[in-house]
Design a protein around this motif. Structure first.
Motif, mmCIF file in Angstrom:
data_model
loop_
_atom_site.group_PDB
_atom_site.id
_atom_site.type_symbol
_atom_site.label_atom_id
_atom_site.label_comp_id
_atom_site.label_asym_id
_atom_site.label_seq_id
_atom_site.Cartn_x
_atom_site.Cartn_y
_atom_site.Cartn_z
ATOM 1 N N UNK A 414 26.755 -72.574 -25.926
ATOM 2 C CA UNK A 414 25.962 -71.372 -25.675
ATOM 3 C C UNK A 414 25.497 -70.727 -26.971
ATOM 4 N N UNK A 415 24.380 -70.033 -26.868
ATOM 5 C CA UNK A 415 23.909 -69.153 -27.925
ATOM 6 C C UNK A 415 24.297 -67.727 -27.548
ATOM 7 N N UNK A 416 24.745 -66.966 -28.519
ATOM 8 C CA UNK A 416 25.118 -65.563 -28.308
ATOM 9 C C UNK A 416 24.019 -64.706 -28.927
ATOM 10 N N UNK A 417 23.206 -64.068 -28.073
ATOM 11 C CA UNK A 417 22.055 -63.284 -28.534
ATOM 12 C C UNK A 417 22.342 -61.797 -28.300
ATOM 13 N N UNK A 418 22.150 -60.996 -29.342
ATOM 14 C CA UNK A 418 22.374 -59.554 -29.240
ATOM 15 C C UNK A 418 21.204 -58.823 -29.889
ATOM 16 N N UNK A 419 20.653 -57.865 -29.162
ATOM 17 C CA UNK A 419 19.451 -57.158 -29.607
ATOM 18 C C UNK A 419 19.641 -55.666 -29.398
ATOM 19 N N UNK A 420 19.303 -54.870 -30.422
ATOM 20 C CA UNK A 420 19.252 -53.419 -30.285
ATOM 21 C C UNK A 420 17.787 -53.000 -30.199
ATOM 22 N N UNK A 421 17.448 -52.324 -29.119
ATOM 23 C CA UNK A 421 16.077 -51.900 -28.874
ATOM 24 C C UNK A 421 15.860 -50.513 -29.458
ATOM 25 N N UNK A 445 19.866 -49.697 -24.353
ATOM 26 C CA UNK A 445 19.185 -50.145 -25.566
ATOM 27 C C UNK A 445 19.825 -51.395 -26.157
ATOM 28 N N UNK A 446 20.957 -51.825 -25.589
ATOM 29 C CA UNK A 446 21.669 -52.995 -26.097
ATOM 30 C C UNK A 446 21.512 -54.154 -25.122
ATOM 31 N N UNK A 447 21.110 -55.298 -25.639
ATOM 32 C CA UNK A 447 20.913 -56.489 -24.806
ATOM 33 C C UNK A 447 21.800 -57.606 -25.352
ATOM 34 N N UNK A 448 22.596 -58.205 -24.480
ATOM 35 C CA UNK A 448 23.468 -59.315 -24.863
ATOM 36 C C UNK A 448 23.271 -60.462 -23.885
ATOM 37 N N UNK A 449 22.922 -61.632 -24.409
ATOM 38 C CA UNK A 449 22.598 -62.790 -23.576
ATOM 39 C C UNK A 449 23.407 -63.989 -24.044
ATOM 40 N N UNK A 450 23.799 -64.831 -23.101
ATOM 41 C CA UNK A 450 24.495 -66.086 -23.414
ATOM 42 C C UNK A 450 23.751 -67.204 -22.701
ATOM 43 N N UNK A 451 23.203 -68.135 -23.453
ATOM 44 C CA UNK A 451 22.430 -69.218 -22.844
ATOM 45 C C UNK A 451 22.304 -70.384 -23.824
#
Length: 493
Positions: A414-421, A445-451
């Protein structure tokens, strides 16, 4: 004429509701149940001054379980806010006489009836607020408290303290305030950690290092590379060592070494190790990583924080199959990638965390970084956001939030993606407050994705994509792909 008809209709509806309210109260007051007469008045008395709910909160806190302690705290805060609104605002705005003690049999009368307005029921409002507030943090406990809150509301009608409409209004008020509190300060989100067992594989042991070709930069890590070179020469005398000079092209030297190596070794920083990993993968050669950089994140992840540990793994022939991430098919990364000011955020946080702690240091770093104009507008999937802090990791990092530290393994696919908007109103202030209160994971405002695959498009000027400590080329789009357990890397068992 039309206004008069409307007023008449409204008046008739109100009159009908009052009649229904009185009829239901009369039915309850006329009930004959000795068991309820013995229990219900005691219950309603226990709820006076919220003693019942304060006691429940104390019992929940004494369990020592964080979820129950949060539920107790949220329940009491919801109750306090509701009590203030019900007693100081609602009861002063709507005056209604109570049914009175003469409306019910002597056996169920309470000692003292309040003289305040009957509408709404303060007991019912507080009961609902505590139960719903607790349920926001712990649903099973909240359900049990909800049943108790329902009985408290019923007790107010059964003892003649309130009409049913007062109780319903109180329940609604308490529920509304607790729900608003849950929206303003969301509860922690339970995160399901990705846990995978490492995949080890055996390889012929190399007691003297035969078949190992080690490429090392003697100047790396303020002289660490030179120390690695000296140590390996003594410990693995059969290994071939290639010392880089300032004029050498690292990629060319690594590719040449991989053509004749049975094991490709590399001693350098994380950027150099990632380059070697891509070359070893294409050559079908195991990789041996010797820590010679500043941080050595990947080497430490593989249990090779020292040269001695890597030497031991080569001698024993123990390897782990790890994930490798490709960026646009032509760049290999082993640890992280970022867009915007994430490297600056990490540097600032690490500068302060030894003095004020990681939580406060993260808030300070976010405030400093976000106030600078480094915003990038990106699109992924069907989502468009403006960000200056974008993090991507090879495998899932921990903890959740915007201060990831380490990984359980480099083998979950998996990729661990974290974004602050930052493109929304008051984003900088909201993010800083979320970091201070430990609630960033619940912030919109916080986005965390695993894919396994992540594609991002930059809207506007191309922006640099940093990876494994190196500043990369400016790109208008980027595709990251996790390749599941494709690279064998030496590590101690």
């Amino acid at each position: 004429m039309g206004d008069q008809r409307s007023r008449t209709a409204v008046h008739e509806v109100k009159a009908g509701l009052r009649r229904l309210d009185h009829d239901v109260f009369a039915a309850v007051a006329g009930a004959d149940n000795p068991l309820l007469d013995a229990v219900i008045p005691r219950l309603t008395t226990a709820a006076n001054y919220s003693r019942l709910w304060i006691g429940a909160a104390g019992a929940m806190a004494l369990t020592g379980k964080p979820a129950l302690q949060r539920a107790a705290t949220r329940g009491l805060v919801s109750l306090a806010c509701t009590s203030l609104v019900a007693n100081q605002l609602a009861k002063r705005s709507w005056r209604r006489e109570r049914p009175g003690h003469r409306s019910v049999p002597l056996a169920r009368r309470i000692r003292r009836y309040p003289r305040s307005s009957s509408f709404p029921s303060g007991h019912s409002a507080s009961a609902a607020a505590f139960a719903v507030g607790a349920a926001v943090e712990h649903t099973p406990v909240g359900a049990g408290l909800g049943a108790l809150a329902g009985l408290v509301g019923f007790s107010r009608v059964y003892t003649g303290a309130h009409y049913p409409g007062d109780v319903v209004a109180g329940w609604g008020l308490g529920t509304l305030i607790a729900v608003i509190g849950g929206a303003l300060v969301p509860p922690p989100t339970a995160r399901t950690d990705v846990s995978t067992e490492p995949l080890y594989t055996d390889h012929p042991g190399r007691p003297d290092g035969e078949g190992l070709v080690l490429v090392v930069n003697p100047a790396s890590g303020d002289g660490t590379g030179e120390r690695v070179l000296t140590h390996v020469r003594k410990a693995l005398p059969a290994a071939e060592i290639v010392a880089l000079s300032p004029e050498d092209d690292v990629v060319e030297v690594l590719e040449s070494a991989a053509q004749r190596a049975e094991v490709l070794g590399v001693a350098g920083g994380d950027g150099t190790v990632a380059t070697a990993a891509g070359i070893a993968l294409r050559a079908g050669t195991p990789l041996a990583v010797f820590p010679a950089g500043t941080f050595n994140h990947f080497a430490k992840q593989m249990g090779c924080a020292t040269t001695e540990q890597t030497v031991a793994a080569v001698r024993a022939g123990t390897l782990e199959m790890v994930d490798v991430v490709s960026l646009d098919g032509d760049t290999t990364l082993l640890n992280t990638a970022s867009i915007g000011a994430y490297p600056q955020f990490v540097t600032t946080r690490e500068r302060y965390e030894g003095k004020i702690g990681k939580t406060l240091a993260s808030a300070v770093a976010a405030w400093k970084v976000l106030k600078e104009d480094q915003a990038v507008r990106i699109r992924y999937d069907n989502t468009t956001v403006t960000t200056s802090l974008f993090f991507l990791g090879n495998s899932v990092y921990r903890p959740t939030g915007f201060a990831p530290v380490d990984r359980d393994s480099v083998g979950d696919g998996l990729l661990d993606v974290r974004i602050l908007e930052i493109g929304r109103p008051f984003a900088r202030l909201r993010i800083t407050l979320s970091l201070l209160t430990g609630r960033l994971g619940q912030s919109p405002l916080y986005h965390e994705l695993h894919r396994p695959v992540f594609r991002v498009e930059v809207l506007g000027e191309p922006t640099p994509v940093a990876h494994d400590g190196e500043v990369g080329d400016a790109r208008s789009s980027a595709e990251f792909v996790s390749h599941y357990r494709v690279l064998p890397v030496y590590r101690p068992r």
